[in-house]
Structure formats: C-alpha cells, structure tokens
Design a protein around this motif. Structure first.
Motif, mmCIF file in Angstrom:
data_model
loop_
_atom_site.group_PDB
_atom_site.id
_atom_site.type_symbol
_atom_site.label_atom_id
_atom_site.label_comp_id
_atom_site.label_asym_id
_atom_site.label_seq_id
_atom_site.Cartn_x
_atom_site.Cartn_y
_atom_site.Cartn_z
ATOM 1 N N ALA A 1 72.641 72.276 128.868
ATOM 2 C CA ALA A 1 73.634 72.414 127.806
ATOM 3 C C ALA A 1 74.813 71.479 127.979
ATOM 4 N N SER A 2 74.967 70.858 129.157
ATOM 5 C CA SER A 2 76.128 69.995 129.385
ATOM 6 C C SER A 2 75.890 68.554 128.933
ATOM 7 N N LEU A 3 74.651 68.231 128.530
ATOM 8 C CA LEU A 3 74.355 66.863 128.127
ATOM 9 C C LEU A 3 74.935 66.552 126.751
ATOM 10 N N VAL A 4 75.451 65.349 126.595
ATOM 11 C CA VAL A 4 75.990 64.887 125.307
ATOM 12 C C VAL A 4 74.859 64.173 124.567
ATOM 13 N N ARG A 5 74.310 64.813 123.549
ATOM 14 C CA ARG A 5 73.111 64.319 122.876
ATOM 15 C C ARG A 5 73.474 63.425 121.692
ATOM 16 N N ILE A 6 72.628 62.430 121.452
ATOM 17 C CA ILE A 6 72.771 61.538 120.308
ATOM 18 C C ILE A 6 71.983 62.143 119.136
ATOM 19 N N LEU A 7 72.655 62.386 118.032
ATOM 20 C CA LEU A 7 72.002 63.053 116.913
ATOM 21 C C LEU A 7 71.040 62.131 116.184
ATOM 22 N N ASN A 8 71.348 60.861 116.106
ATOM 23 C CA ASN A 8 70.506 59.922 115.359
ATOM 24 C C ASN A 8 69.956 58.818 116.248
ATOM 25 N N TYR A 9 69.403 59.215 117.418
ATOM 26 C CA TYR A 9 68.912 58.215 118.362
ATOM 27 C C TYR A 9 67.691 57.500 117.796
ATOM 28 N N ASN A 10 67.537 56.241 118.211
ATOM 29 C CA ASN A 10 66.411 55.424 117.765
ATOM 30 C C ASN A 10 65.259 55.454 118.757
ATOM 31 N N SER A 11 65.572 55.852 120.026
ATOM 32 C CA SER A 11 64.545 55.837 121.065
ATOM 33 C C SER A 11 64.683 57.090 121.914
ATOM 34 N N GLN A 12 63.569 57.708 122.253
ATOM 35 C CA GLN A 12 63.593 58.878 123.126
ATOM 36 C C GLN A 12 64.136 58.523 124.506
ATOM 37 N N ASP A 13 64.032 57.242 124.888
ATOM 38 C CA ASP A 13 64.533 56.818 126.206
ATOM 39 C C ASP A 13 66.045 56.681 126.214
ATOM 40 N N LEU A 14 66.667 56.655 125.030
ATOM 41 C CA LEU A 14 68.120 56.497 124.934
ATOM 42 C C LEU A 14 68.674 57.568 124.000
ATOM 43 N N ASN A 15 68.475 58.845 124.380
ATOM 44 C CA ASN A 15 68.838 59.942 123.481
ATOM 45 C C ASN A 15 70.043 60.753 123.926
ATOM 46 N N ILE A 16 70.675 60.415 125.067
ATOM 47 C CA ILE A 16 71.889 61.109 125.531
ATOM 48 C C ILE A 16 72.883 60.090 126.094
ATOM 49 N N MET A 17 74.144 60.516 126.164
ATOM 50 C CA MET A 17 75.152 59.755 126.904
ATOM 51 C C MET A 17 75.012 60.123 128.382
ATOM 52 N N ARG A 18 75.057 59.144 129.254
ATOM 53 C CA ARG A 18 74.752 59.405 130.665
ATOM 54 C C ARG A 18 75.774 60.346 131.320
ATOM 55 N N PRO A 19 75.327 61.390 132.015
ATOM 56 C CA PRO A 19 76.238 62.276 132.760
ATOM 57 C C PRO A 19 76.585 61.722 134.140
ATOM 58 N N THR A 20 75.852 60.702 134.610
ATOM 59 C CA THR A 20 76.110 60.065 135.905
ATOM 60 C C THR A 20 75.662 58.620 135.829
ATOM 61 N N LEU A 21 76.257 57.765 136.651
ATOM 62 C CA LEU A 21 75.839 56.362 136.707
ATOM 63 C C LEU A 21 74.586 56.167 137.553
ATOM 64 N N LEU A 22 74.167 57.218 138.279
ATOM 65 C CA LEU A 22 73.080 57.065 139.238
ATOM 66 C C LEU A 22 71.785 56.597 138.572
ATOM 67 N N THR A 23 71.395 57.243 137.479
ATOM 68 C CA THR A 23 70.083 56.923 136.892
ATOM 69 C C THR A 23 70.049 55.521 136.321
ATOM 70 N N SER A 24 71.096 55.111 135.618
ATOM 71 C CA SER A 24 71.089 53.751 135.059
ATOM 72 C C SER A 24 71.122 52.717 136.172
ATOM 73 N N GLY A 25 71.800 53.021 137.267
ATOM 74 C CA GLY A 25 71.792 52.107 138.412
ATOM 75 C C GLY A 25 70.436 52.044 139.070
ATOM 76 N N LEU A 26 69.729 53.205 139.165
ATOM 77 C CA LEU A 26 68.395 53.205 139.758
ATOM 78 C C LEU A 26 67.403 52.442 138.894
ATOM 79 N N GLU A 27 67.621 52.421 137.578
ATOM 80 C CA GLU A 27 66.776 51.597 136.714
ATOM 81 C C GLU A 27 66.912 50.113 137.067
ATOM 82 N N VAL A 28 68.132 49.692 137.383
ATOM 83 C CA VAL A 28 68.355 48.311 137.815
ATOM 84 C C VAL A 28 67.654 48.069 139.145
#
Length: 805
Positions: free
Chosen positions: A541-568
C-alpha cells in the motif's frame, strides 16, 4: 578552568539552573565548554529514605535473620528481613526501598527487589554504611539519632547534594575571571545582583607578638607582599567538606594547610603559599632577585639552577625558599612536624613570573594567575580568609599582626569614555542609564561625568581594560551581542559566506569526493517495476502507482534507489564489466498512512567485483564491507559528521550490515544486498550497498574549517587485547573509552579481530590501540598507567571484557 556550581552559589546566590548560568556566561565571552553533573555518592542515594523499626522478631526459619516491620513515611509499613545483629525495635534506620539502585563501597551496584528470604517476604533493605557507599563498615546497620520524619530522603539527612562541574575555556585576557569570585563578579554584571566576598570580619590579630619581618628589595617585581604568622598548627587531613570542594574542581586533597591555600586560590583568585616558619632562617623574609647560578631544590625534589632575573623569596641569609609566584622550595615546605606556619599573600609583576615559569618549565595554578595579572587589593582579604579557615580546620592560632608591605599604591587605570563613541562602535544607542548600570556591575567607577565625556576608574584586576575601545567592548559584552539589532541598510566592506549552504555546491563537493575515489556517477529512471517489491498475494500500500503507465516495467515511482541501481549493475555484468563502483543522487517516493505522498532525496553507493585489479605485484582484491563503509565515512566527514554511532541494520533489502547514527538519528544503511533481492533482479554476483538520507545530511551540513595548533608534546600509544561476547561491537568499546577519558584520549583503533577455537564459544578478541596526548606537557608513565587502568576497569564493568595479558 573548572568551576563548581554549588561553590559558586556561596558567592553569588541564585535560583537559576546551571544550564542557564552557562548560557549567560558564554554570551558574555566566558565560553562554557561543558556542564557535568557530579554526585557526592554514586547514584545520589535515590530511593533511600529514613525509617523507624516498628517491630523486630526472630525469623521463624533462620536463627541469624530478623523479621521486621519498618515505617518509611507512608500508610503501609514494610516487612523487611534483616541479617544485621544490632537491629532492634524503635531504631531510626536507613531504608532502601524497592527499585532503589545501591552503589556499595566495594563490589558492583545492585537493585533492590521485592523478594522472599527463607519463605518470608522482604520489601526493601535496612542498610549498613558500606552498602550505600558511605563507608567501609559492615558490622551492622546504621542506627541514626535524628528527629527528621520517616520518609525523609537519606541524601538530605547526610547532607549529600548534587553539583555541576562548569568547564570554562578561559581566554588569556580574562584573568579577572580565573576564580569562583571572578565568575561571580561576571554574573553580578550580567544579572544586576550582588556578589558576596567571604566574610572575614571575625579575623582578629594580636596587637603585638613575635613576627617575621619582610623586606622587598625589588618593588617593581613585587609591588605588594603580606605575611601572617600562625602557631599551634595541627597538620592532618582536611574535613570532608573541604575535600569535597577541591574534588569538585578536579583537585586531590593533600593536607589541611595546603588544601586551604588551594581552596582560597580557586575561590578568590589570589595564590597563597605556606612556609614552615621554623625553617625561615633569621626570622626574616627577603623578596629579591636570585644569585646567578644559585642552586635551588623545588618541592618536586628537582635541583634547579637559578638566573639573576629570577625573583625569589629568601631567608635572612639570602638563601632562596621559593620561586616567587611559581613554586615553593623543598626545605621550607610543609611536613607532618610543622606547627608554625608563615602564610604568604602577594602581588608579583606578571612579566617576572612569566619569565621564570617559562625558563624553568614550571606551570602551576599560581603562575597561571600571576603571569596574567591578579588583584593587588585582594591580597589582605585572601590572607585573612585563609587564616580563619586554618583556625577552623587545623586549630591554628594567629600569633602576630599582619605584615603588609605595599610601598607604592597601585592606582586605578583612568580611561576617558565618549558616549557618542559607544553608540558608533556598537551601532546602537544603549542609553546613558543602562551604561551606568553596566559599568557599576563591572566594578568600573565613574569619577567625572561632563556631558558626553566621562572619566572612568578601572580597577587593577581588569588587566585587559586600558583604552576606550576596551571599555566599550566590556559594555557590549554585558549588554549582549544578541541585543544589537541588525538593520536592513547595514553593509560591510567584504563578502561573507551565507549561513545556508547551496545544495548544488554541497552535492558537487560530495560528488567530487566520490569520483576522486574511483566511483562513477549514474542517473537512473524514477519509474520502476512494482513486481520488485510486491508479493503475489500482498500488494504494497505504500507504493506510489502510475495511473496511466505505458509499460508494466515502469508502473510505480521508485521507493528506493537500490533496484534501479541494480539494473545498472546487471546491465554491466551482462557486458563483462564486473568491477563496478557507482553512486547516484536521486529521489524516492512513498505513500504515507495518512494518504500524503512523501518525497525524499537519497545518495546511493554501490560496490561489486574487485576494488583492485590483478597485477604482477599483487592479486586482485574483492570488494568488502569496509570498502563501502570507508567511502561512507569520508562522505560523512566531509559533511561535518566524522564519528557516527552505529547499530545493526534492519533494512529489508540488506543481509546484515549497520545503520549509522548522527545525533542519534539514523542517516545511513549499509551492508550486503540480500541474495533474494539479487536473484529477483538477476544479478549474478554480490553487491555492497549504502543508502544515505541526503535531505537530513544537507540540513545538518556544517561547512567548518577547523584549525588547531600543532602539538608540542609527543603522543603515546598503548595496546590492549580484550575478550568480549560476540554481540559486543567495537563502537560500544569506543563509546566507553571516550566517556571514560575525555582529556587525553586522542584516538582509538581496532587492528585485529579474532574468533576461533582458541577462545571459548560465544567469544571474540579485539586488539585495540589507544593514542594518548596531553597538549600542555609530556605524559609520564604514571599518568599513562592511570588512564589505561581506568579504561580497563570500565571495559570490564560495562562490556564484561576479559583483558588478555
């Protein structure tokens, strides 16, 4: 300089708390560096009261125990089992109530709990003196003779009060404040209330009697010298009140005569010296210059070669008995056989004392004050004060009149003050009446007031007030810098730094620091995949969801920098770039329980693979916890927080690690990324990660330039090997050491950790180095051993450590 708040209140009665007094003194230029609570007895006898034994019977199941009921001032008497042989009904006793923490004279502190002793309930303890830290006797309980009601705190009955040690960073120009009375005078000016000198009206000297004559042969070096002969002196230890006063400012009691001279020195700022009168050859004192190359043995047993410029106190034959204003001589000092004392109270020229002190490397409490300038008119008051105290604590008798040689009176310093000049330099009109009040509080008299110009008489103890500008500075100090309003049109001929740091400048500073260590900055997308954070059956319930997202892979605002950094990290690993040092400044987003969105700035640091490449000189070295921790420590130090605390982290995405604390605020989480998280993001090797609360760190940023004088005296290193429980951290040991030794401990470092089959299960060994240094002198082996012994005792007591020999 250390001031006892309880002692200060005898000269300046006040109801203000010590913290408020400390703030006032700091605002006036006497910077209070610390306030430390002191207790006469550890624990202050909290929870210990007076009581009355109502009944006393033999315990039915134990011959040596008694079953008593004790009144402690409330409606319910306590049943207490007592093992003392002298307990009886009707006695007034000391009772430790349930919950009281007792600190016995020997052994560890213990807490009083409700218990059963041989089947009988016991609701407290009737105390012997050693059980509450008031003595060594354990022969029986304390039986009191008092009319105080039951329930009266024992601390009140025994006269035990708490005190506050006020540590003042005294600047060289404030010699007038180098005593309790000096600080009281400062408060007199600040608060407009009187400061009281000790009452010496009871002093009475005989009109005649055998006396010791005084001759001043150099009245420029010694403008005033007073002496007083006392007989019937009984050498011995000082009473408890006097010893307690000296201990409250860090002094060790010696004997009643020396203790009185030290007491008066710190009370009034006037150094005194006591000679054994029977060792003064010819019954005469000569204040003279030393003979060139004259040999003189000081109280510390060292033979010194004097120079012709040294001022000495000599006997009738000219033999030196003391270095004037600096140090006494061995032959004329106090001993257990002393019965006649000649007290010296004098005013010596500051330059003369300073030269002798520096030449012979002798720094004493007396020389500290004489070389900065004392009050020549405090000389007789201090002498009388000491004589009255010696009558009280040593049975002394005043044997002769006071000898007071003062050949040339020292006048007040005259300063001309222009009121319009006061307004111009301060930048604000204070008002004539307020200026008068301030000058009166400072002891500066207005001799002539003609319109806008006044002629002032500044007392000699104000050694740093010699010009009009000095007087205006004094007025401003007491008026208060904070009371001078800043006007919109104020300007200056230079540009100063702004108090609020530019966030981009601070960010660039940290970025340069990390880049200089080989890290690369990355910039990732603020949008990410919700599947990284949600379980299949439990939406977050704490996730900030995108109502009109274009991709399932980009459907929330990140709650931590860890995951986007691990993608790099994953992207680089897939391209055979396995040694990575990365950092990112970015925002995280969450939805709070109140429905409000939270946006937070974070600095993330990533480390994976090797930190050093393989060469012909050495093998490659894999990244470890201390590599990422070292980078974090350097960032915190650059932001003004060099020594954070730590505790085990509870971060949901880390498999162990630490949370670093600054001002008890968690600001950093660092450790190894959980294998489950790495698997979820398809990262094939371990990653070290740190997450810093950038908003908090930026808010608390301190752009300070610290400059210190290079130490003149060497530092000393001592090592200890400590065996502790596995749960004890080095941070806990460091905290214990820093609390135990604040003055000499410069650094503490762990250089080896061992846990293995050579130690018992559940134990580990730390090898720790301690760096000690005194900025004022070379450390002796005795001083070093005392510090190390204190540290060992506290490690054993607070951390349960075993010291390996």
């Amino acid at each position: 300089m250390t001031i006892s708040f309880d002692w200060l209140k005898t000269l300046f009665p006040t109801t203000l708390p010590a913290a408020e007094i400390g703030a006032l003194l700091t605002s006036s230029g006497l910077e209070v560096e610390s306030l430390t609570e002191l207790e006469s007895v550890p624990g202050g006898l909290r929870g210990v009261v007076l009581g009355t034994v109502l009944t006393c019977e033999r315990h039915p199941d134990a011959d040596k125990l008694s079953l008593t009921t004790v009144s402690v001032g409330d409606d319910t008497p306590r049943q207490i089992v007592c093992g003392a042989p002298n307990v009886a009904a009707g006695q007034r006793v000391v009772v430790a109530l349930e919950g009281a923490m007792l600190h016995p004279s020997t052994g560890e502190p213990f807490k009083i709990k409700k218990s059963k002793i041989r089947g009988a309930a016991s609701e407290g303890m009737i105390c012997a003196e050693d059980e509450i830290g008031l003595g060594q006797s354990h022969a029986g309980i304390m039986v009191l003779d008092t009319d105080l009601p039951d329930g009266t705190p024992a601390a009140e009955y025994f006269g035990l009060g708490s005190d506050t040690e006020i540590e003042i960073g005294l600047t060289p120009n404030r010699a007038d404040a180098a005593s309790h009375y000096g600080v009281a005078r400062e408060l007199r000016a600040l608060l407009g209330q009187p400061a009281h000198l000790p009452d010496v009206s009871a002093f009475a000297a005989p009109a005649s009697g055998e006396t010791i004559t005084v001759t001043i042969e150099d009245d420029q070096a010694c403008p005033r010298y007073a002496g007083l002969l006392l007989d019937n002196v009984q050498m011995g230890p000082s009473p408890e009140w006097l010893q307690r006063r000296l201990r409250s400012i860090g002094l060790s009691p010696i004997n009643n005569v020396v203790d009185v001279t030290n007491f008066v020195l710190h009370e009034l700022g006037q150094p005194l010296h006591a000679f054994d009168a029977d060792q003064i050859t010819g019954g005469k004192i000569r204040v003279k210059r030393a003979e060139a190359s004259e040999k003189f043995v000081t109280l510390d047993g060292v033979e010194r070669s004097l120079q012709a410029e040294d001022l000495v106190i000599a006997d009738a034959n000219g033999a030196a008995m003391a270095l004037a204003g600096v140090f006494g001589g061995k032959t004329s000092g106090m001993s257990n056989a002393t019965t006649r004392v000649m007290l010296e109270s004098a005013y010596f020229a500051p330059a003369v004392v300073r030269r002798t002190s520096q030449l012979h490397g002798l720094k004493t409490d007396a020389s500290f004050r004489f070389e900065r300038g004392t009050d020549p008119y405090m000389v007789p008051t201090a002498l009388k004060r000491a004589a009255l105290l010696l009558q009280e604590v040593a049975g002394a008798r005043i044997a002769a009149p006071v000898v007071d040689e003062f050949p040339h009176l020292i006048p007040n310093n005259q300063v001309h003050l222009r009121l319009d000049r006061v307004t111009r330099l301060i930048g604000q009109e204070i008002g004539e009446e307020r200026i008068r009040e301030i000058l009166e509080g400072l002891g500066i008299k207005i001799e002539v007031a003609t319109g806008n110009e006044w002629t002032l008489a500044v007392p000699p103890y104000k050694v740093d007030v010699t010009r009009e500008a000095d007087v205006i500075e004094e007025i401003l100090r007491i008026y208060g810098f904070n009371n001078v309003a800043l006007k919109p049109h104020n300007s200056a001929s230079f540009l100063s730094g702004f108090p609020n740091p530019d966030p981009e400048v601070v960010r660039q500073k940290v970025a340069d620091l990390l880049s200089g260590q080989g890290f690369s900055e990355i910039l990732t997308n603020s949008l990410t995949n919700s599947q990284y954070f949600e379980k299949a059956d439990a939406p977050d319930a704490s996730l900030v969801r995108i109502l009109n997202y274009n991709s399932q892979d980009l459907n929330i605002m990140r709650p931590t920098l860890l995951t986007s950094g691990l993608e790099v990290v994953r992207h680089n690993l897939n391209r055979r770039q396995r040694d990575l040092k990365l950092y990112e400044f970015g925002k995280t987003y969450q939805l709070g329980e109140n429905g409000k969105y939270k946006e937070k700035n974070v600095l993330a640091i990533y480390l994976t693979g090797n930190v050093t490449a393989e060469t012909w000189q050495h093998a490659s070295q894999k990244a470890a916890y201390h590599d990422v921790a070292g980078a974090v420590q350097q960032v915190l130090a650059a932001l003004g927080h060099p020594q954070p605390g730590s505790q085990p982290t509870q971060h949901p995405y880390l498999a162990g690690g630490l949370t670093l604390l600054v001002q008890n605020q968690p600001v950093v989480n660092l450790g190894a990324v959980s294998p489950a998280v790495l698997k979820r993001l398809d990262v094939s090797q371990s990653v070290w990660y740190a997450e810093l609360d950038w908003d908090w760190l930026l808010k608390k940023y301190k752009a300070t330039l610290v400059a210190r004088e290079l130490p003149k005296f060497p530092e000393v290193r001592r090592d200890l090997s400590l065996v502790v429980d596995l749960g004890v951290t080095f941070d806990q040991l460091r905290t214990i050491a820093q609390r135990t030794e604040k003055k000499l401990l410069r650094d503490i470092n762990v250089f080896d950790v061992y846990a293995g089959d050579r130690l018992e299960a559940g134990k580990k060994s730390y090898s720790v180095s301690f760096t000690l240094q005194d900025p004022t002198q070379t450390l002796t082996d005795q001083a070093i051993d005392q510090v190390m012994q204190k540290l060992i005792q506290q490690f054993e007591k607070q951390a349960g450590a075993l010291i390996r020999k």
